[in-house]
Design an enzyme around this catalytic site. Structure first.
Site, PDB file in Angstrom:
ATOM      1  N   GLU A 147      -0.180  -9.397  -0.738  1.00  0.00           N
ATOM      2  CA  GLU A 147      -1.612  -9.716  -0.593  1.00  0.00           C
ATOM      3  C   GLU A 147      -2.290  -9.742  -1.962  1.00  0.00           C
ATOM      4  O   GLU A 147      -3.165 -10.570  -2.226  1.00  0.00           O
ATOM      5  CB  GLU A 147      -2.280  -8.692   0.322  1.00  0.00           C
ATOM      6  N   ALA A 162       0.859  -1.187   0.000  1.00  0.00           N
ATOM      7  CA  ALA A 162       0.000   0.000   0.000  1.00  0.00           C
ATOM      8  C   ALA A 162       0.898   1.240   0.000  1.00  0.00           C
ATOM      9  O   ALA A 162       2.044   1.180   0.434  1.00  0.00           O
ATOM     10  CB  ALA A 162      -0.877  -0.009   1.238  1.00  0.00           C
ATOM     11  N   GLY A 175       0.786  -5.135   0.990  1.00  0.00           N
ATOM     12  CA  GLY A 175      -0.331  -5.214   0.051  1.00  0.00           C
ATOM     13  C   GLY A 175       0.090  -5.822  -1.282  1.00  0.00           C
ATOM     14  O   GLY A 175      -0.738  -6.396  -1.999  1.00  0.00           O
TER      15      GLY A 175
HETATM   16  C1  LIG Z   1      -4.179  -1.329   3.683  1.00  0.00           C
HETATM   17  C2  LIG Z   1      -4.108  -2.830   3.600  1.00  0.00           C
HETATM   18  C3  LIG Z   1      -2.887  -3.412   4.211  1.00  0.00           C
HETATM   19  C4  LIG Z   1      -1.675  -3.150   3.456  1.00  0.00           C
HETATM   20  C5  LIG Z   1      -0.696  -2.446   4.058  1.00  0.00           C
HETATM   21  C6  LIG Z   1       0.581  -2.246   3.392  1.00  0.00           C
HETATM   22  O1  LIG Z   1       0.873  -2.715   2.323  1.00  0.00           O
HETATM   23  S1  LIG Z   1       1.655  -1.279   4.261  1.00  0.00           S
HETATM   24  C7  LIG Z   1       3.114  -1.241   3.266  1.00  0.00           C
HETATM   25  C8  LIG Z   1       3.849  -2.503   3.349  1.00  0.00           C
HETATM   26  N1  LIG Z   1       5.114  -2.370   2.655  1.00  0.00           N
HETATM   27  C9  LIG Z   1       6.228  -2.079   3.282  1.00  0.00           C
HETATM   28  O2  LIG Z   1       6.279  -1.989   4.496  1.00  0.00           O
HETATM   29  C10 LIG Z   1       7.436  -1.873   2.445  1.00  0.00           C
HETATM   30  C11 LIG Z   1       8.089  -0.567   2.794  1.00  0.00           C
HETATM   31  N2  LIG Z   1       9.250  -0.310   1.965  1.00  0.00           N
HETATM   32  C12 LIG Z   1      10.434  -0.882   2.178  1.00  0.00           C
HETATM   33  O3  LIG Z   1      10.620  -1.686   3.056  1.00  0.00           O
HETATM   34  C13 LIG Z   1      11.571  -0.465   1.287  1.00  0.00           C
HETATM   35  O4  LIG Z   1      11.273   0.807   0.789  1.00  0.00           O
HETATM   36  C14 LIG Z   1      11.806  -1.419   0.085  1.00  0.00           C
HETATM   37  C15 LIG Z   1      12.363  -2.744   0.620  1.00  0.00           C
HETATM   38  C16 LIG Z   1      10.510  -1.667  -0.642  1.00  0.00           C
HETATM   39  C17 LIG Z   1      12.802  -0.781  -0.897  1.00  0.00           C
HETATM   40  O5  LIG Z   1      13.982  -0.433  -0.222  1.00  0.00           O
HETATM   41  P1  LIG Z   1      15.064   0.497  -0.967  1.00  0.00           P
HETATM   42  O6  LIG Z   1      16.215   0.586  -0.006  1.00  0.00           O
HETATM   43  O7  LIG Z   1      15.280  -0.005  -2.324  1.00  0.00           O
HETATM   44  O8  LIG Z   1      14.375   1.916  -1.120  1.00  0.00           O
HETATM   45  P2  LIG Z   1      13.887   2.942   0.010  1.00  0.00           P
HETATM   46  O9  LIG Z   1      13.451   2.228   1.239  1.00  0.00           O
HETATM   47  O10 LIG Z   1      14.859   4.044   0.149  1.00  0.00           O
HETATM   48  O11 LIG Z   1      12.556   3.477  -0.691  1.00  0.00           O
HETATM   49  C18 LIG Z   1      12.614   4.256  -1.875  1.00  0.00           C
HETATM   50  C19 LIG Z   1      11.521   5.288  -1.819  1.00  0.00           C
HETATM   51  O12 LIG Z   1      10.262   4.622  -1.877  1.00  0.00           O
HETATM   52  C20 LIG Z   1       9.443   5.014  -0.793  1.00  0.00           C
HETATM   53  N3  LIG Z   1       8.603   3.871  -0.413  1.00  0.00           N
HETATM   54  C21 LIG Z   1       8.998   2.597  -0.209  1.00  0.00           C
HETATM   55  N4  LIG Z   1       7.941   1.827   0.056  1.00  0.00           N
HETATM   56  C22 LIG Z   1       6.854   2.633   0.013  1.00  0.00           C
HETATM   57  C23 LIG Z   1       5.473   2.420   0.190  1.00  0.00           C
HETATM   58  N5  LIG Z   1       4.956   1.202   0.457  1.00  0.00           N
HETATM   59  N6  LIG Z   1       4.653   3.469   0.073  1.00  0.00           N
HETATM   60  C24 LIG Z   1       5.121   4.684  -0.199  1.00  0.00           C
HETATM   61  N7  LIG Z   1       6.426   4.950  -0.389  1.00  0.00           N
HETATM   62  C25 LIG Z   1       7.282   3.926  -0.281  1.00  0.00           C
HETATM   63  C26 LIG Z   1      10.440   5.414   0.296  1.00  0.00           C
HETATM   64  O13 LIG Z   1       9.844   6.270   1.239  1.00  0.00           O
HETATM   65  C27 LIG Z   1      11.506   6.091  -0.522  1.00  0.00           C
HETATM   66  O14 LIG Z   1      11.065   7.397  -0.818  1.00  0.00           O
HETATM   67  P3  LIG Z   1      12.095   8.641  -0.939  1.00  0.00           P
HETATM   68  O15 LIG Z   1      12.870   8.645   0.353  1.00  0.00           O
HETATM   69  O16 LIG Z   1      12.950   8.301  -2.108  1.00  0.00           O
HETATM   70  O17 LIG Z   1      11.196   9.813  -1.121  1.00  0.00           O
END
Ligand SMILES: CCC/C=C/C(=O)SCCNC(=O)CCNC(=O)[C@H](O)C(C)(C)COP(=O)([O-])OP(=O)([O-])OC[C@H]1O[C@@H](n2cnc3c(N)ncnc32)[C@H](O)[C@@H]1OP(=O)([O-])[O-]
Length: 719
Positions: A105, A63, A102
């Site tokens: 999912e 998400a 998500g």
């Molecule tokens: C509602 C129903 C239930 C579902 C809930 C969910 O899915 S909850 C979600 C569950 N998912 C997670 O918890 C995954 C969360 N994400 C991560 O763990 C890591 O970002 C990664 C492993 C995907 C990539 O690592 P990497 O070292 O390659 O890259 P990096 O970490 O430096 O990120 C690059 C840029 O992308 C941005 N951004 C990233 N993800 C999201 C996002 N979902 N959204 C928005 N933005 C996101 C991040 O802020 C950054 O922005 P900046 O600073 O450039 O402006």
């Protein structure tokens, strides 16, 4: 352009491509695109199967977390995923790069999943204070069984494609093009019955002792979570999956998510996620270091092989840097020769490597560091000794070598002065054990060049650290804030509290260890040495409770004088089974010692409420954080919060001290500080910071706006 595109390959395979760089998060536009694409697929009689993929080799990062801050609009995820699952044409997820939250999912709503061997999968919602509420908590246990789903969902850990294959999350893994393979696969399964592939219709296979498995999981998350709500809710959702029909399970998932979504913890954890990403970019001066050129470090030296030095050697070698490890004391060098290879092997094992990537050589003399590109000095906290080493390094090393100190609070500029090129001197303050702890404070002296700072920051990142650039002042950010915190804890003992009472209050707040247990672990002599250097200790005479015009508690000095240095001597604020013992037991001696001390100083003990313990310790610490921001020692509140979460055990679900102050209410924090300062006028650390006053006067803007407020404030004060 954020969206999901629709195309048809060879007339029969519909391809839905998520496009929302960098991680193809499921933003409103992407969800709208998928929903439209599903409709088009349904209407197109030529289409016999569907493949979903993500642009640029990344399936989907989940998400869109940025959207959580505003009102929800656009098609919700749950019915969108249901619509995919309900299709009468096979739907295949082509998972490249990542399928998280998500994103996974969504893939679980597809009938088949094909993954690239390098892909990472997981349901990390719990780390953001949420649960997999797009059906993930109900579908995953139906696919892989309850115990494995409990593990993945309550920890939020990422798993490799091969582990996903073993668990049964994906159907096939390929080293080749996963999209191409998914398309071929989609064609091959046309006509096969889809009923068994719809996870929502499957029963949840639970072990016979399902209740005890769930109870055990609950006990574990309580113990690990230190008050975090999300892991508990995850167990609740999985209990529903194991015991209720799917539709009722989904209802429970929705209810639990609604509670979490509106909790302060979810906001704190999402703030922590973004803070971690913000801090990598700014220097305290407000300039961006990541625009500067950096040197790639292939060979480095570490001077001093005590506990810290050995950890730094291992951290460098694991990052693929060759290290010259230098120690002048023979005994210490011999110990390092034995311990470092063992530590390295264990570290490599944890990373799944057969051999550690960096080569280590040991030496007893500084002359062997002449060929390295960067040096990290990690000797005793003794300015004269460090200056001697820096001046020697300046002559031994080749020009351009970056010189770093692992000091935990000494003046970087004084060290720089001892060299010919002060621009190349920076601090790299690691936290013990240095090969394990994630935090690194990169200390920018007034003359450190952006290039030297950038080199240290990038090297930190290579070592897997969260690097935060901080300014040069006694204690930098972390230890400077720790001082008023520990000071309050000691004053509370004088006034009637016990070490257990203070520790229990702080542990109840979520710290893994209270201040006295922590002090016993790290050794009471560490702070004693610093206080001696600062001329604060008195010996022989009856110690006074005022030093240098301020209230001072000689309690910890007296403990040290009596040889009670903590775990290493088997006695400290607690007693242990023997030197090196780990289990803290309350010690009647300490109780007696405190009573005698109070009587001698005419202090009448009183009952101190948990609320007062927390307010005095935590607000004194936070108040120093405001002073730090005002002095420009940290670039923003996020930097302080990341330091406290990663280096000092601040519970992540409370965001960090500055975020917490915002959640409590800045006006309330100010009022409390004023109250305590009134009762303790001889404690300068309780005097409210003028930045805190100005923020309150400006209507207490949210923490995300402080950086902007401070820079405007600074410009204003310069006019
Ligand atoms: C509602 C129903 C239930 C579902 C809930 C969910 O899915 S909850 C979600 C569950 N998912 C997670 O918890 C995954 C969360 N994400 C991560 O763990 C890591 O970002 C990664 C492993 C995907 C990539 O690592 P990497 O070292 O390659 O890259 P990096 O970490 O430096 O990120 C690059 C840029 O992308 C941005 N951004 C990233 N993800 C999201 C996002 N979902 N959204 C928005 N933005 C996101 C991040 O802020 C950054 O922005 P900046 O600073 O450039 O402006």
């Amino acid at each position: 352009m954020k969206m999901a595109t629709y195309s048809v390959l060879s007339g029969s395979v519909a391809l839905i491509t998520l496009q929302n760089p960098p991680v193809n998060a499921l933003s409103e536009a992407v969800r709208t695109g998928i929903t439209d694409a599903v409709q088009r697929t349904l209407k197109d009689p030529q289409v016999t199967s569907v493949v979903i993929c993500g642009q640029n080799g990344r399936f989907c990062g989940g998400a869109d977390i940025r959207e959580f801050a505003g009102p929800m609009s656009g098609p919700p995820l749950v019915p969108m995923i249901h619509a995919l699952e309900a299709m009468e044409k096979p739907v295949v997820a082509a998972i490249e790069g990542l399928a998280l939250g998500g994103g996974l999912e969504l893939a679980l709503g597809c009938h088949y999943r094909i993954a690239h061997s390098q892909a990472l999968l997981g349901l990390p919602e719990v780390t953001l204070g949420l649960l997999p509420a797009a059906g993930g908590s109900q579908r995953l246990p139906r696919l892989i069984g309850l115990p494995a789903a409990l593990d993945l969902i309550t920890t939020g850990r990422h798993i490799s494609a091969s582990e996903a294959l073993k668990l049964g999350i994906v159907d096939q893994v390929t080293d080749d093009n996963a999209l191409k393979m998914a398309v071929e696969f989609a064609r091959s399964v046309v006509g096969q019955p889809l009923g068994p592939r719809r996870l929502s219709t499957r029963p949840c296979h639970s072990p016979p002792d399902v209740d005890s498995v769930l109870d055990q999981a609950l006990a574990q998350v309580w113990q690990r979570g230190r008050g975090a709500l999300a892991p508990v809710a995850c167990v609740g959702a999985l209990r529903a999956a194991a015991t209720l029909p799917y539709a009722q399970g989904m209802e429970k998932e929705r209810e639990l998510m609604a509670t979490l979504f509106n909790s302060g913890q979810a906001r704190a954890l999402q703030y922590a996620f973004f803070s971690q990403r913000v801090v990598g970019k700014w220097q305290p001066s407000g300039a961006r270091w990541d625009n500067s050129t950096t040197r790639t470090i292939r060979k480095a030296a570490v001077i001093g092989l005590g506990t810290m030095g050995r950890g730094i050697v291992v951290a460098l070698a694991l990052a693929g840097v060759s290290v010259v490890a230098v120690e002048s004391q023979e005994k210490q060098l011999a110990a390092a020769r034995q311990m470092v290879p063992e530590m390295l092997q264990r570290g490599a094992g944890r990373r799944g490597l057969d051999t550690p990537p960096g080569v280590i050589s040991f030496s007893s003399g500084l002359e062997d560091v002449s060929e390295v590109e960067l040096v990290i000095e990690a000797v005793f906290e003794d300015m004269a000794l460090k200056r001697r080493i820096f001046s020697r390094l300046a002559t031994v090393c080749r020009p351009g070598t970056v010189l770093c100190s692992n000091t935990s609070g000494l003046d970087i500029d004084q060290l720089a002065e001892a060299t010919q090129n002060p621009a190349l001197v920076v601090g790299m303050h690691f936290f013990a054990p240095a090969h394990v702890m994630k935090l690194l404070e990169v200390v920018c002296g007034p003359r450190s060049s952006p290039e030297a700072v950038a080199t240290a920051m990038v090297l930190g990142k290579r070592m897997g650290k969260v690097s935060v650039a901080v300014g040069n002042c006694p204690g930098f950010v972390g230890n400077r804030m720790l001082k008023p915190y520990m000071e309050q804890a000691n004053f509370l003992l004088e006034e009637g509290a016990t070490p257990q009472q203070v520790d229990e209050a702080l542990e109840g707040f979520g710290f893994p260890m209270g201040v006295f247990r922590m002090s016993d672990l790290s050794g009471l002599d560490v702070g004693w040495r610093v206080r001696k250097e600062a001329g604060l200790t008195e010996q022989g005479v009856e110690p006074t409770r005022m030093r240098q015009g301020q209230r001072y508690s000689p309690l910890p000095d007296q403990m040290c004088e009596g040889g009670r240095l903590g775990q290493k001597t088997g006695r400290g604020w607690y007693r242990y089974d023997g030197p090196g013992g780990r289990v803290a037991r309350s010690d009647p001696w300490v109780q007696n010692f405190l009573e005698t001390y109070r009587a001698r100083h005419g202090l009448v003990p009183r009952r101190i409420a948990t609320e007062e313990i927390l307010e005095r310790c935590l607000y004194a610490l936070t108040n120093e954080g405001f002073n730090i921001l005002q002095d420009g020692v940290a670039a923003g509140p996020e930097d302080i919060d990341v330091i406290y979460v990663f280096g000092y055990g601040w519970p992540r679900h409370r965001g960090g001290p500055m975020f917490h102050a915002g959640q409590v209410g800045l006006a309330r924090v100010l009022e409390k500080l004023e109250h305590y300062q009134h009762s303790h006028p001889d404690v300068p650390h309780l005097k409210p910071s003028s930045l805190l006053r100005r923020l309150v006067a400006a209507g207490s803007p949210p923490v995300q706006k402080w950086r902007e407020f401070i820079s405007k404030d600074r410009v204003h004060s310069q006019l």
